[in-house]
Design a protein around this motif. Structure first.
Motif, PDB file in Angstrom:
ATOM      1  N   GLU A 330       0.827  -1.207   0.000  1.00 51.87           N
ATOM      2  CA  GLU A 330       0.000   0.000   0.000  1.00 51.87           C
ATOM      3  C   GLU A 330       0.863   1.260   0.000  1.00 51.87           C
ATOM      4  OE1 GLU A 330      -2.476  -0.442   3.394  1.00 51.87           O
ATOM      5  OE2 GLU A 330      -3.817  -1.913   2.455  1.00 51.87           O
ATOM      6  N   THR A 333       2.350   1.733  -3.444  1.00 52.22           N
ATOM      7  CA  THR A 333       1.327   2.205  -4.386  1.00 52.22           C
ATOM      8  C   THR A 333       1.100   3.706  -4.219  1.00 52.22           C
ATOM      9  OG1 THR A 333       0.227   0.041  -4.364  1.00 52.22           O
ATOM     10  CG2 THR A 333      -1.068   1.934  -5.107  1.00 52.22           C
ATOM     11  N   GLU A 334       0.972   4.144  -2.980  1.00 53.09           N
ATOM     12  CA  GLU A 334       0.766   5.573  -2.719  1.00 53.09           C
ATOM     13  C   GLU A 334       1.966   6.381  -3.189  1.00 53.09           C
ATOM     14  OE1 GLU A 334      -0.260   8.645   0.976  1.00 53.09           O
ATOM     15  OE2 GLU A 334       0.110   6.516   1.371  1.00 53.09           O
ATOM     16  N   HIS A 335       3.152   5.845  -2.978  1.00 50.69           N
ATOM     17  CA  HIS A 335       4.371   6.533  -3.394  1.00 50.69           C
ATOM     18  C   HIS A 335       4.389   6.722  -4.914  1.00 50.69           C
ATOM     19  CE1 HIS A 335       8.934   6.622  -4.023  1.00 50.69           C
ATOM     20  NE2 HIS A 335       8.668   7.697  -3.318  1.00 50.69           N
ATOM     21  N   GLU A 337       1.749   6.790  -6.928  1.00 47.53           N
ATOM     22  CA  GLU A 337       0.707   7.735  -7.315  1.00 47.53           C
ATOM     23  C   GLU A 337       1.131   9.177  -7.063  1.00 47.53           C
ATOM     24  OE1 GLU A 337      -2.420   7.618  -8.802  1.00 47.53           O
ATOM     25  OE2 GLU A 337      -1.567   5.693  -9.427  1.00 47.53           O
TER      26      GLU A 337
END
Length: 387
Positions: A330, A333-335, A337
């Motif tokens: 997670e 993924t945020e990194h 985005e």
């Protein structure tokens, strides 16, 4: 050859020994294999002649035997090898690899401040040696600069397993150890664990970075130092040495966690974290070769700070979790985005590409996490081509 004057029929001592309270270490020649070795004799008779209590002398003998058994278990280029163990004229001895060089303690005491590359390389090798020991259930329990030899080639060799704990073997517990590097739980009488050794590695890393241990000094009362280990939070290495990347502070903080459960789960995990530090230094050295992040309206100072904080968080999660664990996926993924939202569309695609490959390896090609990562890769690849 007349072997009557040789120890064990093959070893010839050279020069004078280095003597300590518990034994003597000689440089010797192994006439059978034509090599130089180190011979360590237990000073059992000398202890008794000096009036040492019988229980202390016997405890010293057990430590000596434990060192031989511990070293015999380990097969690593980062640990001094044990060659032989026997008795000569009533004195027990062990024969070890002779390490030509000097201790890390001597390097820190006499040399200039260690460069970051050398600090990272030696820390990785310390973790490598500990990993080999822990794999065969040997806990060192006295990791400190004095027990870390640096060879003439500039590589690490771990020595002195006299306090080692061998899991699965009945033995007397001991709280002995060197106060400046001893984990908090061991001050409460805990036997010690792999993570206790890693705490000591954190203390050594802190000293390599700053020139002094995280708590106390050799002149302080041991119990005072012990209370510091148990109660005080260490300063960040960068507070003492400006310019140290934040990832170094993060690794030290995790290694020096008061609760063993908050430290890396084993020496191999710590070694992987140190390898990431070496990659960080490589990237820093090659700054001019890296592609620049586009300066677009989507970029902002707050977003950059968020990305930097998340990057550090991922570094910490990689120490504490397996690469397939959900919190790490997670965060990655945020990194990716946020990287794309900052205007670095190619950087986002690269991050998603690596994540997609990892997810495919961990979960298979049709897992939702794998498919989501490939979707992100395609989306940011498209954005990169459009720009």
């Amino acid at each position: 050859m007349d072997t009557s004057s040789l120890i064990g029929g093959r070893y010839r001592r050279r020069g004078e020994p280095t003597s300590g309270a518990m034994g003597d270490v000689w440089i010797a020649e192994d006439t059978k294999l034509d090599r130089i070795v180190a011979m360590k004799f237990l000073a059992h008779r000398r202890l008794m002649q000096q009036g040492a209590p019988t229980d202390f002398a016997e405890s010293t003998a057990r430590m000596f035997q434990r060192e031989a058994r511990a070293m015999a278990r380990i097969n690593s280029s980062r640990v001094a090898h044990l060659y032989d163990s026997d008795e000569h004229e009533g004195d027990v001895y062990i024969v070890m690899e002779y390490v030509e060089g000097e201790s890390l303690a001597e390097h820190l005491r006499t040399g200039p401040k260690l460069p970051l590359e050398r600090t990272v390389r030696w820390t990785r090798q310390i973790c490598e040696g500990l990993g080999a020991a822990h794999d065969v259930k040997v806990i060192h329990r006295d990791i400190k600069p004095g027990n870390i030899m640096i060879t003439r080639k500039g590589d690490v060799k771990l020595v002195d397993f006299g306090l080692a704990y061998l899991a699965g073997i009945t033995q007397t517990h001991t709280v002995a150890g060197t106060p400046l590097y001893k984990a908090p739980e061991r001050w409460h009488g805990d036997t010690g664990s792999e993570r206790s050794d890693l705490y000591s590695v954190g203390c050594v890393l802190f000293e390599m970075l700053t020139g002094h241990p995280p708590f106390g000094s050799p002149h302080d009362d041991p119990m005072t130092v012990g209370r510091m280990h148990q109660d005080d939070m260490p300063a960040s290495p960068s507070d003492h040495r400006p310019g140290i990347p934040a990832q170094f502070d993060s690794l030290v903080r995790i290694l020096l966690a008061k609760d063993p459960a908050d430290r890396p789960k084993n020496a191999h995990a710590a070694e992987r974290a140190v390898i990431e530090l070496s990659h960080l230094l490589d990237a820093t050295d090659g700054t001019a070769e890296r592609s620049e992040v586009p300066d677009t309206p989507g970029s902002s100072t707050s977003l950059s700070q968020h990305i930097e904080a998340l990057d550090l968080r991922i570094f910490e999660l990689e120490i504490l979790h397996d690469r397939g664990d959900q919190p790490l996926i997670e965060a990655r993924t945020e990194h990716a985005e946020l990287t794309g939202q900052s205007g670095d569309t190619r950087g986002a695609a690269a991050l998603y590409d690596r994540l997609a490959r990892d997810c495919q390896e961990f979960f298979g090609p049709y897992d939702v996490r794998t498919l989501d990562a490939f979707e992100g890769l395609a989306r940011w690849n498209g954005a990169a081509r459009a720009s």
